[in-house]
Design a protein around this motif. Structure first.
Motif, PDB file in Angstrom:
ATOM      1  N   ILE A 124     -19.385 -32.032 -26.148  1.00  0.00           N
ATOM      2  CA  ILE A 124     -18.125 -32.681 -25.783  1.00  0.00           C
ATOM      3  C   ILE A 124     -18.224 -33.160 -24.344  1.00  0.00           C
ATOM      4  O   ILE A 124     -18.431 -32.354 -23.427  1.00  0.00           O
ATOM      5  CB  ILE A 124     -16.936 -31.722 -25.932  1.00  0.00           C
ATOM      6  CG1 ILE A 124     -16.834 -31.195 -27.369  1.00  0.00           C
ATOM      7  CG2 ILE A 124     -15.629 -32.417 -25.519  1.00  0.00           C
ATOM      8  CD1 ILE A 124     -15.845 -30.056 -27.543  1.00  0.00           C
ATOM      9  N   GLY A 125     -18.093 -34.446 -24.136  1.00  0.00           N
ATOM     10  CA  GLY A 125     -17.996 -34.980 -22.790  1.00  0.00           C
ATOM     11  C   GLY A 125     -16.547 -34.983 -22.349  1.00  0.00           C
ATOM     12  O   GLY A 125     -15.663 -35.346 -23.138  1.00  0.00           O
ATOM     13  N   PHE A 126     -16.300 -34.568 -21.127  1.00  0.00           N
ATOM     14  CA  PHE A 126     -14.918 -34.519 -20.637  1.00  0.00           C
ATOM     15  C   PHE A 126     -14.853 -35.269 -19.315  1.00  0.00           C
ATOM     16  O   PHE A 126     -15.418 -34.835 -18.310  1.00  0.00           O
ATOM     17  CB  PHE A 126     -14.456 -33.069 -20.462  1.00  0.00           C
ATOM     18  CG  PHE A 126     -12.959 -32.928 -20.381  1.00  0.00           C
ATOM     19  CD1 PHE A 126     -12.205 -32.749 -21.530  1.00  0.00           C
ATOM     20  CD2 PHE A 126     -12.305 -32.997 -19.156  1.00  0.00           C
ATOM     21  CE1 PHE A 126     -10.826 -32.624 -21.465  1.00  0.00           C
ATOM     22  CE2 PHE A 126     -10.922 -32.874 -19.082  1.00  0.00           C
ATOM     23  CZ  PHE A 126     -10.179 -32.688 -20.239  1.00  0.00           C
ATOM     24  N   VAL A 127     -14.195 -36.420 -19.328  1.00  0.00           N
ATOM     25  CA  VAL A 127     -14.087 -37.292 -18.158  1.00  0.00           C
ATOM     26  C   VAL A 127     -12.741 -37.069 -17.489  1.00  0.00           C
ATOM     27  O   VAL A 127     -11.681 -37.229 -18.116  1.00  0.00           O
ATOM     28  CB  VAL A 127     -14.238 -38.776 -18.556  1.00  0.00           C
ATOM     29  CG1 VAL A 127     -14.128 -39.675 -17.323  1.00  0.00           C
ATOM     30  CG2 VAL A 127     -15.560 -39.013 -19.276  1.00  0.00           C
ATOM     31  N   THR A 128     -12.780 -36.693 -16.222  1.00  0.00           N
ATOM     32  CA  THR A 128     -11.545 -36.472 -15.485  1.00  0.00           C
ATOM     33  C   THR A 128     -11.808 -36.736 -14.002  1.00  0.00           C
ATOM     34  O   THR A 128     -12.900 -37.169 -13.641  1.00  0.00           O
ATOM     35  CB  THR A 128     -11.003 -35.051 -15.720  1.00  0.00           C
ATOM     36  OG1 THR A 128      -9.695 -34.932 -15.140  1.00  0.00           O
ATOM     37  CG2 THR A 128     -11.919 -33.986 -15.156  1.00  0.00           C
ATOM     38  N   THR A 129     -10.808 -36.513 -13.172  1.00  0.00           N
ATOM     39  CA  THR A 129     -10.962 -36.723 -11.733  1.00  0.00           C
ATOM     40  C   THR A 129     -11.124 -35.366 -11.068  1.00  0.00           C
ATOM     41  O   THR A 129     -10.187 -34.564 -11.064  1.00  0.00           O
ATOM     42  CB  THR A 129      -9.743 -37.456 -11.143  1.00  0.00           C
ATOM     43  OG1 THR A 129      -9.513 -38.646 -11.899  1.00  0.00           O
ATOM     44  CG2 THR A 129      -9.990 -37.828  -9.690  1.00  0.00           C
ATOM     45  N   LYS A 151     -22.807 -42.891 -19.727  1.00  0.00           N
ATOM     46  CA  LYS A 151     -23.826 -41.856 -19.549  1.00  0.00           C
ATOM     47  C   LYS A 151     -23.691 -40.766 -20.614  1.00  0.00           C
ATOM     48  O   LYS A 151     -24.681 -40.300 -21.201  1.00  0.00           O
ATOM     49  CB  LYS A 151     -23.708 -41.273 -18.143  1.00  0.00           C
ATOM     50  CG  LYS A 151     -24.689 -40.141 -17.829  1.00  0.00           C
ATOM     51  CD  LYS A 151     -24.002 -38.803 -17.845  1.00  0.00           C
ATOM     52  CE  LYS A 151     -24.931 -37.666 -17.439  1.00  0.00           C
ATOM     53  NZ  LYS A 151     -24.320 -36.326 -17.581  1.00  0.00           N
ATOM     54  N   LEU A 152     -22.463 -40.340 -20.871  1.00  0.00           N
ATOM     55  CA  LEU A 152     -22.229 -39.300 -21.872  1.00  0.00           C
ATOM     56  C   LEU A 152     -22.674 -39.749 -23.263  1.00  0.00           C
ATOM     57  O   LEU A 152     -23.218 -38.959 -24.043  1.00  0.00           O
ATOM     58  CB  LEU A 152     -20.739 -38.924 -21.896  1.00  0.00           C
ATOM     59  CG  LEU A 152     -20.236 -38.118 -20.696  1.00  0.00           C
ATOM     60  CD1 LEU A 152     -18.716 -38.095 -20.662  1.00  0.00           C
ATOM     61  CD2 LEU A 152     -20.784 -36.695 -20.721  1.00  0.00           C
ATOM     62  N   ILE A 153     -22.445 -41.015 -23.555  1.00  0.00           N
ATOM     63  CA  ILE A 153     -22.783 -41.547 -24.880  1.00  0.00           C
ATOM     64  C   ILE A 153     -24.292 -41.775 -25.014  1.00  0.00           C
ATOM     65  O   ILE A 153     -24.921 -41.321 -25.976  1.00  0.00           O
ATOM     66  CB  ILE A 153     -22.022 -42.857 -25.137  1.00  0.00           C
ATOM     67  CG1 ILE A 153     -20.515 -42.576 -25.252  1.00  0.00           C
ATOM     68  CG2 ILE A 153     -22.528 -43.547 -26.401  1.00  0.00           C
ATOM     69  CD1 ILE A 153     -19.658 -43.820 -25.175  1.00  0.00           C
ATOM     70  N   LYS A 154     -24.876 -42.468 -24.050  1.00  0.00           N
ATOM     71  CA  LYS A 154     -26.253 -42.915 -24.187  1.00  0.00           C
ATOM     72  C   LYS A 154     -27.279 -41.846 -23.815  1.00  0.00           C
ATOM     73  O   LYS A 154     -28.314 -41.714 -24.474  1.00  0.00           O
ATOM     74  CB  LYS A 154     -26.469 -44.166 -23.327  1.00  0.00           C
ATOM     75  CG  LYS A 154     -25.633 -45.351 -23.789  1.00  0.00           C
ATOM     76  CD  LYS A 154     -25.767 -46.524 -22.834  1.00  0.00           C
ATOM     77  CE  LYS A 154     -24.901 -47.701 -23.257  1.00  0.00           C
ATOM     78  NZ  LYS A 154     -24.988 -48.836 -22.298  1.00  0.00           N
ATOM     79  N   LYS A 155     -27.002 -41.094 -22.756  1.00  0.00           N
ATOM     80  CA  LYS A 155     -27.959 -40.079 -22.300  1.00  0.00           C
ATOM     81  C   LYS A 155     -27.697 -38.717 -22.933  1.00  0.00           C
ATOM     82  O   LYS A 155     -28.611 -38.082 -23.471  1.00  0.00           O
ATOM     83  CB  LYS A 155     -27.919 -39.961 -20.778  1.00  0.00           C
ATOM     84  CG  LYS A 155     -28.888 -38.925 -20.224  1.00  0.00           C
ATOM     85  CD  LYS A 155     -28.803 -38.828 -18.713  1.00  0.00           C
ATOM     86  CE  LYS A 155     -29.734 -37.752 -18.184  1.00  0.00           C
ATOM     87  NZ  LYS A 155     -29.622 -37.615 -16.698  1.00  0.00           N
ATOM     88  N   ASP A 156     -26.451 -38.274 -22.865  1.00  0.00           N
ATOM     89  CA  ASP A 156     -26.128 -36.934 -23.354  1.00  0.00           C
ATOM     90  C   ASP A 156     -25.886 -36.900 -24.856  1.00  0.00           C
ATOM     91  O   ASP A 156     -25.929 -35.829 -25.461  1.00  0.00           O
ATOM     92  CB  ASP A 156     -24.893 -36.396 -22.623  1.00  0.00           C
ATOM     93  CG  ASP A 156     -25.114 -36.273 -21.129  1.00  0.00           C
ATOM     94  OD1 ASP A 156     -26.139 -35.697 -20.733  1.00  0.00           O
ATOM     95  OD2 ASP A 156     -24.272 -36.765 -20.356  1.00  0.00           O
ATOM     96  N   LYS A 157     -25.589 -38.069 -25.436  1.00  0.00           N
ATOM     97  CA  LYS A 157     -25.375 -38.183 -26.883  1.00  0.00           C
ATOM     98  C   LYS A 157     -24.322 -37.192 -27.380  1.00  0.00           C
ATOM     99  O   LYS A 157     -24.544 -36.414 -28.313  1.00  0.00           O
ATOM    100  CB  LYS A 157     -26.699 -38.014 -27.640  1.00  0.00           C
ATOM    101  CG  LYS A 157     -27.756 -39.043 -27.232  1.00  0.00           C
ATOM    102  CD  LYS A 157     -28.993 -38.971 -28.099  1.00  0.00           C
ATOM    103  CE  LYS A 157     -30.071 -39.936 -27.616  1.00  0.00           C
ATOM    104  NZ  LYS A 157     -29.598 -41.327 -27.488  1.00  0.00           N
ATOM    105  N   VAL A 158     -23.153 -37.229 -26.726  1.00  0.00           N
ATOM    106  CA  VAL A 158     -22.074 -36.321 -27.079  1.00  0.00           C
ATOM    107  C   VAL A 158     -21.488 -36.685 -28.439  1.00  0.00           C
ATOM    108  O   VAL A 158     -21.551 -37.831 -28.883  1.00  0.00           O
ATOM    109  CB  VAL A 158     -20.966 -36.318 -26.007  1.00  0.00           C
ATOM    110  CG1 VAL A 158     -21.498 -35.786 -24.681  1.00  0.00           C
ATOM    111  CG2 VAL A 158     -20.349 -37.708 -25.833  1.00  0.00           C
ATOM    112  N   ASP A 159     -20.897 -35.694 -29.087  1.00  0.00           N
ATOM    113  CA  ASP A 159     -20.221 -35.911 -30.372  1.00  0.00           C
ATOM    114  C   ASP A 159     -18.786 -36.396 -30.172  1.00  0.00           C
ATOM    115  O   ASP A 159     -18.258 -37.145 -31.001  1.00  0.00           O
ATOM    116  CB  ASP A 159     -20.206 -34.605 -31.172  1.00  0.00           C
ATOM    117  CG  ASP A 159     -21.599 -34.072 -31.433  1.00  0.00           C
ATOM    118  OD1 ASP A 159     -22.386 -34.785 -32.093  1.00  0.00           O
ATOM    119  OD2 ASP A 159     -21.915 -32.952 -30.967  1.00  0.00           O
ATOM    120  N   PHE A 160     -18.175 -35.943 -29.091  1.00  0.00           N
ATOM    121  CA  PHE A 160     -16.788 -36.298 -28.787  1.00  0.00           C
ATOM    122  C   PHE A 160     -16.668 -36.549 -27.285  1.00  0.00           C
ATOM    123  O   PHE A 160     -17.387 -35.932 -26.486  1.00  0.00           O
ATOM    124  CB  PHE A 160     -15.821 -35.158 -29.150  1.00  0.00           C
ATOM    125  CG  PHE A 160     -15.892 -34.707 -30.580  1.00  0.00           C
ATOM    126  CD1 PHE A 160     -15.061 -35.264 -31.550  1.00  0.00           C
ATOM    127  CD2 PHE A 160     -16.778 -33.703 -30.968  1.00  0.00           C
ATOM    128  CE1 PHE A 160     -15.119 -34.841 -32.871  1.00  0.00           C
ATOM    129  CE2 PHE A 160     -16.833 -33.265 -32.287  1.00  0.00           C
ATOM    130  CZ  PHE A 160     -16.001 -33.844 -33.234  1.00  0.00           C
TER     131      PHE A 160
END
Length: 377
Positions: A15-20, A72-81
């Protein structure tokens, strides 16, 4: 409660979590991260017998950085969500990266009108609201309280515009003044407050999230307007700012879908354990972030950890078969929650800490205005 571990496993649910997490808005991101960590603890570090791997990314309060981190989360880390996103302009810059890659996205806060309406997408969900809804509830409150003349202040960006649209949609009186201030640069509101004083409205409605809210509250108090111009807010006063602005905000009113005193089993556990672990009340940002992880867990559990069937995962997310902090979470056709909205008031608890309590229910099972523009069924 033991601290969560983030040891990566080959078969982990990622799970990638994007925040500040930096800048003056970092306090919001910290609250969200604490809630996510607590959710992982409550789940025992597992979803569908698979390890949970959370990858946090800091958007730096900037749309271009948010998009970079999403990519980055999508292409490198290949997160599911992917989850998180405080700011509407950051989410709007990032969501195409998610949907074009086939990655499920759960907004833990931002609710821009476009993603609720014409740009709705089957892979984009929300555990918060559409931006207009909370101020729409406030407009109803203003009508109920006999306000005839209203002054409005909000920052000039996507969410600020939605907030103003929301309160104007339901408020039946006269708007005697409106200032859309520069965002995020402007932190001095003295000129606008002087205009408020001169306009002599019955009330002032403002939306200023994060550090802007704390700055506004201090300047509102310094202007000594409280006795002549009552203040009504959305997303300006919360559990993050209350330790600093509680005395100035005591008794003030706001609308929200959630409150720390909401009487549901999941909310009692969440608030109690959050306070015990972190020493302070959670904010609505935290509550929504906690629900984001629990929503993802409900889907992973329903498909027994097999995320290969995207249609099944999507259907499981839509079903939202878990106990939300708000009770049962029900999605509309646009994947925005249909839910209650409450009037809350700033009070002191039995220990002298500032918090909020529910005064009344403004809306029951409210669906956002833009759902009719969404082509999904």
């Amino acid at each position: 409660m033991a601290a969560p571990t983030w040891a990566s496993a080959a078969d982990a649910v990622k799970i990638g979590f994007v925040t500040t997490l930096t800048t003056g808005a970092g306090a919001i991101g910290k609250d969200m991260r604490e809630a996510v960590d607590l959710a992982v603890i409550h789940l025992g570090g597992k979803m569908g017998e698979r390890d949970i791997e959370i990858i946090y990314e800091d958007d730096g309060f900037k749309p271009e950085i948010g998009k970079q981190k999403t990519d980055k989360l999508i292409k490198k880390d290949k997160v599911d969500f992917i989850a998180g996103y405080i700011w509407s302009h950051v989410l709007m810059a990032s969501y195409k990266s998610a949907v074009n890659s086939g990655t499920f996205l759960i907004s833990s806060n931002a609710g821009p009108s476009a993603l609720a309406g014409k740009l709705c997408h089957e892979d984009v969900f929300s555990t918060s609201w559409q931006n207009d809804q909370t101020p729409m509830a406030m407009g109803e409150v203003l009508n109920q309280r006999g306000i005839k003349k209203l002054y409005i202040m909000a920052p000039n960006y996507a969410a600020g515009k939605n907030m103003v649209t929301g309160v104007e949609r339901t408020f039946q009186g006269e708007i005697v003044g409106k200032d859309m201030t520069k965002f995020p640069a402007q932190l001095d509101f003295s000129a606008e407050l002087a205009k408020v004083r001169a306009a002599k409205p019955d009330a002032l409605f403002v939306f200023y999230p994060g550090k802007h809210g704390a700055q506004f509250m201090a300047q509102y108090a310094q202007a000594d307007l409280a006795t002549s111009v009552p203040l009504y807010t959305t997303f300006t006063i919360d559990s993050i700012s209350l330790p600093r602005v509680g005395e100035q905000a005591e008794g003030s009113l706001m609308t929200m879908f959630w409150s720390p005193d909401l009487d549901t089993p999941a909310n009692k556990r969440f608030v109690g354990d959050f306070k015990a672990k972190y020493g302070h009340y959670p904010s609505h940002y935290a509550a929504q972030s906690y629900d984001s992880i629990m929503l993802i867990n409900s889907a992973v559990e329903k498909v027994k950890g097999d995320l290969s069937d995207r249609d099944a995962v999507r259907a499981a997310l839509k079903a939202a078969e878990f106990e939300s902090v708000r009770g049962k979470l029900k999605f509309g056709n646009n994947n925005i929650p249909i839910q209650n909205f409450y009037l809350r008031q700033v009070v002191k608890d039995d220990e002298g800490q500032y918090t909020t309590k529910i005064v009344s229910t403004v809306y029951e099972d409210h669906q956002d205005t833009y759902a009719k523009e969404c082509k999904m069924e």
